[in-house]
Design an enzyme around this catalytic site. Structure first.
Site: not given
Length: 386
Positions: A36, A38, A69, A126, A128-130, A176, A228
């Site tokens: 947080h 960036d 996809s 979901g 948090g690994l972008s 990210d 966020y």
């Protein structure tokens, strides 16, 4: 060709009854430290990981955009003439948002060709690994090639950020996308989010017999939800009240003044950002001077700050961090935007089985969904896959 690349090529051929022009891929990322910071013009220290999103793409003879996809049954279709953020929704807003954002950075959307694209990924969603930046970066490098735009990686990172902010509606910073596009094997990207200066710093994990263990709590999070956005608003409020353009302009020496001017909640949000920026600088310096075995306390302090001052952790993340540390990790913290997702544990290679077993047992003892634990390595950034 990897199994994932083969799957993407087959998916493209099945959905569109044609051959793709090529395949492109981009990695997810782990943020080693600097959370947080960036969007506060601060410092971050992420690295690209060996989990990737792969896209197969081909241009069309008309202005139609078709997106498909492996994780959705529908194929989304939209004309370039209707490509605006207001017309985008759901998962397809990520790739289509990139196409729109490229138009804001010089692509002439009145003349470029439409495209078909098929997307698959082994970046956990979901966690948090972008996974979102991996999609954006893979599509960005593909369109940069096929539309012959000639944009450099730093501009493509800004494209991905704009897509996420405007098309998806998540008020994220540029970390990210920068990690996904600029990453290199066995190194992390030390990024100044104000100047966008980036320096690749060797991590030295392998020579030190260390591994970075991901503990995906399986508690899903969503950046576009209120938590966020409210944290970002608190940071902006704190900067205004302290008379600076952004929290980047403050140091730990400003905290006493902040305590006098700010309410308790805003003070804690501001304190996290100020101290986290310092921890990023300290981590880079410590890596250079002492090596990776010396950064554990900085990772631990980062988690405490996110738990107590920024209040973005959840009980499952706290449990993962505390158990990993007790089992022998030299440092651990939650990573990503928070409110779920994953923790990281910098762990001696020989202790990976022990940490994995004890974290799994701790979750089971509390009746929680079993976490997914796996090791990641720093990897190269986005590229043409074939």
């Amino acid at each position: 060709m990897s199994a994932l690349a083969q799957s993407v090529r087959a998916g493209f051929e099945s959905r569109f009854a044609a051959q793709p022009a090529s395949l492109w891929s981009a990695p997810g990322r782990v943020n080693l430290i600097g959370e947080h910071t960036d969007y506060n013009d601060g410092f971050v220290f992420p690295f690209a990981i060996d989990r990737r999103t792969v896209v197969a793409m081909a241009l069309r003879p008309d202005r139609l955009l078709r997106v498909a996809s492996s994780f959705a049954e529908e194929t989304v279709e939209l004309s370039l003439d209707d490509l605006t953020p207001e017309n985008l929704a759901g998962w397809s807003a990520y790739p289509l948002g990139v196409a729109w954002a490229l138009g804001q950075f010089g692509a002439d959307l009145a003349v470029v060709a439409g495209f078909d694209v098929f997307i698959d990924s082994d970046v956990p969603i979901g966690a948090g690994l972008s996974s979102s930046a991996a999609i954006e970066s893979a599509v960005a490098v593909a369109l940069n090639d096929l539309w012959q735009l000639g944009l450099d990686r730093r501009v493509l990172a800004r494209v991905g950020q704009l897509a996420e902010n405007r098309a998806v509606g998540a008020p994220t910073g540029i970390m990210d996308q920068s990690a996904s596009l600029l990453g290199q094997a066995d190194a992390a990207v030390f990024l100044d989010c104000r100047s966008l200066d980036a320096e690749v710093i060797p991590l030295g994990f392998a020579p030190a017999d260390l591994e970075l263990l991901i503990i995906d709590t399986r508690v899903s999070h969503a950046h576009s939800t209120g938590g966020y956005a409210s944290r970002r608003a608190s940071c902006e409020l704190g900067a205004r009240m302290l008379g600076v353009a952004s929290l980047r302009d403050l140091t730990v020496n400003d905290l006493p003044r902040a305590a006098e001017l700010l309410d308790d909640e805003t003070l804690r949000r501001v304190r996290h950002v100020i101290t986290e920026n310092q921890r990023v600088l300290d981590t880079v310096r410590t890596l250079r001077e002492q090596g990776p075995t010396a950064i554990g306390a900085l990772l631990d302090a980062s988690h405490v700050s996110m738990r107590d001052d920024f209040e973005i952790s959840v009980p499952e993340l706290d449990l993962a961090v505390e158990t990993a540390r007790g089992a022998g990790a030299i440092g651990a913290r939650m990573t990503g935007g928070g409110f779920g997702g994953a923790a990281i544990a910098l762990t001696p290679r020989s202790l990976i089985p022990r940490v994995t077993a004890e974290v799994t047992a701790a979750f089971a003892a509390r009746g929680l969904t079993a976490p997914d634990l796996f090791v990641v390595h720093a990897a190269d950034g986005a590229s043409r896959a074939e």
